[in-house]
Design a protein around this motif. Structure first.
Motif, mmCIF file in Angstrom:
data_model
loop_
_atom_site.group_PDB
_atom_site.id
_atom_site.type_symbol
_atom_site.label_atom_id
_atom_site.label_comp_id
_atom_site.label_asym_id
_atom_site.label_seq_id
_atom_site.Cartn_x
_atom_site.Cartn_y
_atom_site.Cartn_z
ATOM 1 N N ARG A 1 35.204 -59.375 52.558
ATOM 2 C CA ARG A 1 35.661 -60.587 52.032
ATOM 3 C C ARG A 1 37.300 -59.654 50.903
ATOM 4 N NH1 ARG A 1 32.329 -62.534 47.972
ATOM 5 N NH2 ARG A 1 32.150 -64.934 47.442
ATOM 6 N N ILE A 2 37.302 -60.922 50.467
ATOM 7 C CA ILE A 2 38.579 -60.670 49.414
ATOM 8 C C ILE A 2 38.401 -60.331 48.326
ATOM 9 C CG2 ILE A 2 41.534 -61.342 48.778
ATOM 10 C CD1 ILE A 2 41.679 -62.656 51.069
ATOM 11 N N CYS A 3 37.593 -61.609 47.684
ATOM 12 C CA CYS A 3 37.132 -61.456 46.163
ATOM 13 C C CYS A 3 35.800 -62.666 46.074
ATOM 14 C CB CYS A 3 38.220 -61.274 45.426
ATOM 15 S SG CYS A 3 39.409 -62.868 44.813
ATOM 16 N N GLU A 4 35.979 -62.893 44.762
ATOM 17 C CA GLU A 4 34.576 -64.106 44.594
ATOM 18 C C GLU A 4 35.757 -65.100 45.270
ATOM 19 O OE1 GLU A 4 34.413 -62.796 40.094
ATOM 20 O OE2 GLU A 4 34.397 -64.944 39.747
ATOM 21 N N HIS A 5 36.743 -64.809 44.601
ATOM 22 C CA HIS A 5 37.296 -66.661 44.871
ATOM 23 C C HIS A 5 37.792 -67.042 46.318
ATOM 24 C CE1 HIS A 5 38.295 -64.708 40.777
ATOM 25 N NE2 HIS A 5 37.768 -65.889 40.465
ATOM 26 N N PHE A 6 38.185 -65.928 47.442
ATOM 27 C CA PHE A 6 38.197 -66.227 48.708
ATOM 28 C C PHE A 6 37.224 -65.682 49.335
ATOM 29 C CE2 PHE A 6 42.498 -67.068 46.957
ATOM 30 C CZ PHE A 6 42.745 -68.505 47.562
ATOM 31 N N LYS B 1 37.853 -71.001 45.805
ATOM 32 C CA LYS B 1 36.786 -71.200 44.192
ATOM 33 C C LYS B 1 37.669 -70.323 43.063
ATOM 34 C CE LYS B 1 32.734 -69.044 45.644
ATOM 35 N NZ LYS B 1 32.964 -68.554 46.335
ATOM 36 N N GLY B 2 36.985 -71.314 41.784
ATOM 37 C CA GLY B 2 37.587 -70.461 40.923
ATOM 38 C C GLY B 2 39.256 -70.797 40.177
ATOM 39 N N ASN B 3 39.324 -69.601 40.269
ATOM 40 C CA ASN B 3 41.080 -69.950 38.784
ATOM 41 C C ASN B 3 41.327 -68.334 40.292
ATOM 42 O OD1 ASN B 3 40.744 -72.032 37.768
ATOM 43 N ND2 ASN B 3 39.021 -71.188 36.557
ATOM 44 N N GLY B 4 40.915 -67.564 40.263
ATOM 45 C CA GLY B 4 41.490 -66.431 40.989
ATOM 46 C C GLY B 4 42.017 -65.583 40.481
#
Ligand code: SRM
Ligand code: FAD
Ligand code: SF4
Ligand code: FES
Lengths: 837, 126
Positions: free
Chosen positions: A488-493, A521-524
């Protein structure tokens, strides 16, 4: 309420506190801890990291607040000077008295300083505490300003001595290791592996002196040399003594506890000393007539002592203690486990040695060939964890045990996965976490990442050596539960890079905010933003100017940020070919803006020290002289290194410079998951080091050989042969396809070598894709690469011509002043940033 | 010297503001990015968090290596907390509290920001 006093707040003393507060019964006790260092316990094992960042806080085992929050009274900077066993009290250097019900001695060791004449001289250090390191750092810095080629020696060629040697080298001093024994690491290695290690260390710049007994240390006030024999002198201006440790057992002695003949406080398997109320743990405790100078046994002792004191008296220390070790000297793998040297009567040894590659592996096998008894690994310790586990758990071994250490011919692993281990196998020895605990934590508690496992079980938080194995266990357990192990790339993707690549391409999304709104989701964050930027660049050939705030700093300003916040300027010099006229132009510009210049490792010229507002001015002049950006800041093509080839060289088989220039211009500006580099050599003498690059061409009789997947850097790898004796057009076509396929499928920040390593089927599969077209995608790959080559733009030209882009090159938005904090000092007629404090 | 520079910066809350410094026009700040404002001896990093329609200000000095660089860092979000990543080694700091989110560095000082008539104002207590 009973009082437990711990004397010594080192790694083991801390571990005692940690285990103690985890007990439910801890409310019945009051814990008071004394430490005579000026800070709470820190990670001594990773002391050398202090050189890199000088960040003492990062090494802390727990903050002072942690102790307070857990009801522990921590008194640092407070030495205990006396124990009164009758009264059950202790006295501190400030003459304060405290009484105890239980006393735990965790006073550790100090470095042993042999009684050599002159050891008190300035410039002689030991290697044990943060203060020791601070002393060494400032002494070394002062030495270097006087003599940039200053030398330093380490007395002792053991585990710690070699680590100190590396540290001295990192300080910029010429490192010398002086060892009394005729071999390095005498306690862990046999003579042959020691020789292999010596060759390897010498190849990275350590000077080794064996069989040397130091008579005296020379110098008036400060050290200037070491004398071994009459005419045997080594000129060094600094010395680090690493000749072993001595338990700090003064308190045991003065209070009449039972002591070992050569020091240390005697304990039994409950960690109890000769006084029932007093325990000793860690490097002060003499257990089995031995002091164990490693953290893992110390942690085990801490656990036993906590259990004993709180009434869980069935937990006792194991009779035998595993002393297997892996040296964490960066760049050199060394490990030994079990019985490293073994008399022939007890078993057979299998030895693999290859001095040309600095490799040595030895395993000792029982006479019946059934069990692994121990071994030594030098040069490549990647199998250490597995071998160590096989040894610890007496697991069955192949009927031909040599398979355990011989390089696997067909890429097949010689033994099974970490999942084959018994559940009781201790995978993290620092924290005593078993395979079963890790797997249960994944299955039952839903800890599905290594980070979560570390939090829940503490596995991997000690020396970190077990991380690969824990990662395997987590992934394999997830797989066995039918869960997809997703990158998973990070919490945003919630996508892998490859998935996001396809989304961006299929849906033609060209804007980061749109991508985030529709698929994230969120602000990156600083992980997904540059990743998306790289996708936009690879797919649409968008330059870094368009969405500049999602770029990494270097891309945002089209220049590499340097340690003082200034930038470097690197114009492209394709293939390393540069005309006198261009050199004069570059020299003039560098002189005008007072830039530090240096030839880079990539055959071009780097100009350092440009302030933010000077960047567009400098580039404007460079562009006027015909230069363009070299993209030294991007995850993109860097350089294609060339050798002079058949144009001049008497051995040249073809024109390597022309080819290098052509191919560098073809791939310049292309963004990729990581940077990539090329090389072109005119013959197999390989002066361009093409096989050390992500792609390389070597001219041979009948055409070009193509190599892919090599690099230097942190994990050097030789490139592998993709095709032989092909003509130039075919060579370019194959590399086009290979690069495009890599760009589409690699994970973020993964170089071609790591990608190739992970790709199922490896190089043969790449051949199938790019030559045999087994996926039926070569036409598409060809078109995509051609599109990138056709739409190249010089980002700097774009920037200097556009007033809006230029506007961002000021330090302040509300003032034209410069940043007054930028400080330069002079260096060999040029300048450099003032060093970090 | 570094200590004396560090002392220049201390957290300022909205209640403590006595001076609203008019820094620059809103248009001078990149969308979802930052720029540096000079106020007397201070360097303040100001971020235009367009996605949330919010503005943040903090010291420009990164406490890791004491470099004046934070305004050039990338902004983003960590579990709902707006943050800035230092361009030099990617240490991240909360833009709300100044706390170091991925390590144990000292917190950075944050300042209130207000927008009026197309201008960015930063609040100081002295
Ligand atoms: C300037 C230079 C050193 C020099 O003075 O010679 C250099 C400087 C940097 N290198 Fe390098 N590398 C330079 C040649 C190399 C080489 C030699 C070569 O290319 O033949 C290597 C090893 C070969 C290789 O890459 O396979 C090299 C392996 C690295 C690595 C490790 C990469 C790896 O895969 O392990 C990094 C770190 C990274 O990229 O993540 C790195 C990263 C860096 C960075 C970008 C670190 C940073 O983020 O600040 C340095 C900034 C450069 C700047 O400010 O301009 N540099 N670097 C060289 C620039 C070459 C050029 O003309 O562009
Ligand atoms: C550079 C280096 C690298 C190392 N690498 C490794 C490695 O890779 N793997 C490994 O297993 N081990 C390694 N070690 C060894 C490991 O650090 C030790 O085994 C471990 O720190 C021992 O812990 P301890 O608590 O017993 O002693 P210490 O950490 O020495 O702590 C003892 C503490 O007690 C204090 N003290 C002493 N006397 C008093 C007193 N009278 N009053 C109050 N306080 C007192 C001392 O100041 C000290 O802070 C390394 C050590 C060094 C120095
Ligand atoms: S230039 Fe490369 S090798 Fe040298 S310090 Fe920087 S990253 Fe390390
Ligand atoms: S200087 Fe900011 S993270 Fe290192």
């Amino acid at each position: 309420m009973k009082t437990v006093i711990v004397i010594g707040n080192g790694m083991v003393g801390y571990k005692f506190c940690e285990k103690f507060v985890a007990k439910e019964t801890n409310e019945d006790y009051k814990l008071i801890v004394f430490g005579d260092e000026p800070r709470p316990a820190y990670d001594r094992v990773h002391l050398s990291e202090f050189f890199e960042n000088q960040d003492a806080k990062a090494l802390e085992m727990a903050s002072a607040e942690w102790y307070a929050e857990n009801g522990i009274k921590l008194m640092i900077n407070e030495r205990v000077t006396d124990i009164n066993r009758e009264e059950k009290t202790i006295t501190t250097a400030n003459n304060q008295n405290f009484s105890y019900d239980y006393l735990v001695l965790a006073t550790g060791s100090s470095a042993f300083v042999p009684p050599i004449k002159g050891v008190e001289k300035k410039g002689v250090f030991v290697y044990r505490t943060i203060e020791d390191l601070e002393g060494m750092l400032s002494y070394a810095a002062a030495l270097k300003t006087k003599n940039p080629n200053a030398k330093a020696a380490v007395l002792g060629g053991g585990l710690l001595g070699l680590e100190a040697g590396k540290a001295v080298m990192d300080m910029g001093l010429e490192p010398h290791i002086v060892e009394f024994a005729p071999k390095l690491m005498p306690r862990q290695l046999d003579s042959r592996s020691s020789q292999v290690l010596q060759l390897k260390l010498e190849s990275i710049g350590l000077h080794i002196h064996l069989s040397k007994a130091t008579n005296q240390i020379l110098g008036d006030d400060a050290i200037v040399g070491m004398e071994f024999g009459e005419d045997d002198v080594l000129d060094v201006e600094m010395l680090v003594i690493s000749a072993g440790i001595r338990p700090r057992d003064e308190l045991g002695k003065s209070s009449g506890l039972k002591m070992g003949v050569r020091g240390g406080i005697v304990v039994d398997h409950k960690m109890q000393t000769s006084d029932q109320s007093i325990y000793a743990i860690g490097e002060i405790a003499l257990y089995n007539q031995m002091i164990y100078g490693l953290v893992a046994p110390g942690y085990e002792m801490a656990t036993v002592a906590v259990d004993q004191i709180t009434g869980k008296t069935d937990n006792i220390m194991a009779a035998e203690i595993d002393m297997s070790t892996k040296l964490k000297l960066i760049g050199v793998d060394v490990a030994s486990f079990g019985e490293p040297f073994m008399p022939a009567a007890k078993g057979h040894s299998i030895i693999f040695e290859n001095k040309t590659q600095h490799l040595y592996k030895r395993i000792n096998v029982s006479l019946d060939g059934q069990r692994l008894l121990g071994g030594i690994l030098v040069g490549d310790a990647s199998d250490y964890s597995m071998l160590h586990q096989i040894y610890l758990n007496s697991m069955p071994i192949p009927s031909d045990p040599s398979q355990l250490i011989l390089p696997a011919g067909d890429g097949a692993a010689s033994f099974g996965s970490a999942m084959d281990l018994p559940d009781t196998a201790v995978v993290c020895s620092c924290e005593a976490v078993t395979k079963g605990q890790v797997c249960c934590s994944v299955k039952d508690d839903g800890n599905e990442t290594v980070k979560a496992i570390a939090k829940a079980t503490k596995a991997t938080t000690g020396c970190g050596g077990c991380k690969p194995m824990v990662t395997d266990l987590v992934n394999e357990t997830l797989k066995s539960l039918g869960k997809v192990v997703k990158e998973r790339i990070c919490e945003h993707f919630d996508y892998s890079r490859q998935e996001l690549y396809d989304i961006v391409k299929m849906k033609n999304i060209q804007d980061y905010d749109e991508l985030l709104d529709t698929h994230g989701k969120g602000n990156g964050c600083e992980t997904c933003k540059p990743l998306a930027a790289s996708l936009f660049a690879s797919i649409f050939n968008e330059t870094a100017n368009k969405q500049d705030t999602i770029q990494d700093t270097n891309d945002r300003y089209l220049a590499n940020i340097q340690r003082n916040g200034t930038y470097s300027v690197v114009p492209r010099v394709a293939g390393g070919e540069i005309s006198p006229k261009q050199m004069i132009a570059m020299g003039r510009i560098a002189q005008k803006y007072d830039l530090y210049t240096k030839i880079t490792g990539g055959q071009r010229i780097d100009m350092f020290g440009a302030k933010l507002h000077e960047l567009p001015l400098i580039w404007e002049e460079l562009i006027a002289e015909g230069f363009e950006t070299g993209q030294a800041y991007g995850k993109s093509l860097r350089t294609v290194k060339s050798c002079v080839g058949s144009t001049w060289c008497r051995y040249g088989m073809d024109e390597s410079v022309s080819f290098a220039i052509e191919i560098e211009n073809r791939y310049k500006g292309i963004r990729s998951p990581h940077k990539f580099k090329g090389g072109v050599s005119g013959c197999i003498r390989e002066c361009a080091e093409a096989r050390g690059k992500d792609f390389g061409f070597i001219a041979v009789e009948g055409g070009w050989n193509i190599y892919i997947g090599g690099n230097g850097g942190a994990t050097p790898k030789h490139a592998l042969l993709l095709a032989e004796k092909v003509d130039k057009e075919t060579a370019i076509k194959y590399v086009d396809r290979f690069l495009m396929y890599y760009i589409q499928t690699a994970q973020p920040l993964m170089r071609t070598a790591a990608w190739l390593d992970k790709l199922e089927g490896g190089i043969d599969y790449v051949k199938d894709v790019v030559i045999n077209d087994c996926l039926g995608i070569v036409n598409q790959l060809d078109t995509e690469m051609q599109h990138l080559a056709d739409t190249y733009k010089c980002e700097w030209k774009e920037a200097v011509e556009n007033p809006e882009i230029r506007a961002k090159y000021t330090h302040f938005v509300n003032s034209t002043e410069e940043d007054e904090n930028i400080e330069f000092v002079s260096l060999r007629e040029q300048k450099m940033p003032a060093p970090w404090a | 010297m570094i200590d004396s520079i560090l002392k220049e910066y201390s957290v300022t809350t909205l209640e403590e503001v006595t001076i609203w410094y008019k820094a620059a026009a809103v248009t001078k700040f990149p969308k979802n990015g930052g720029a540096c404002v000079k106020y007397n001896e201070k360097q303040i990093a100001v971020f235009n968090f367009t996605r949330e329609n919010k503005w943040y200000a903090c010291q420009n000095l990164c406490p890791h290596k004491m470099e004046m660089v934070l305004s050039r860092g990338m902004i983003g979000e960590d579990m709902g907390t707006p943050k800035v990543a230092c361009p030099l080694h990617k240490n991240t700091f909360s833009l709300e509290t100044g706390e170091n989110l991925n390590g144990t560095l000292d917190a950075i000082a944050t300042y209130p920001v207000k927008i009026e008539d197309g201008f960015v104002y930063i609040g100081f207590s002295k």
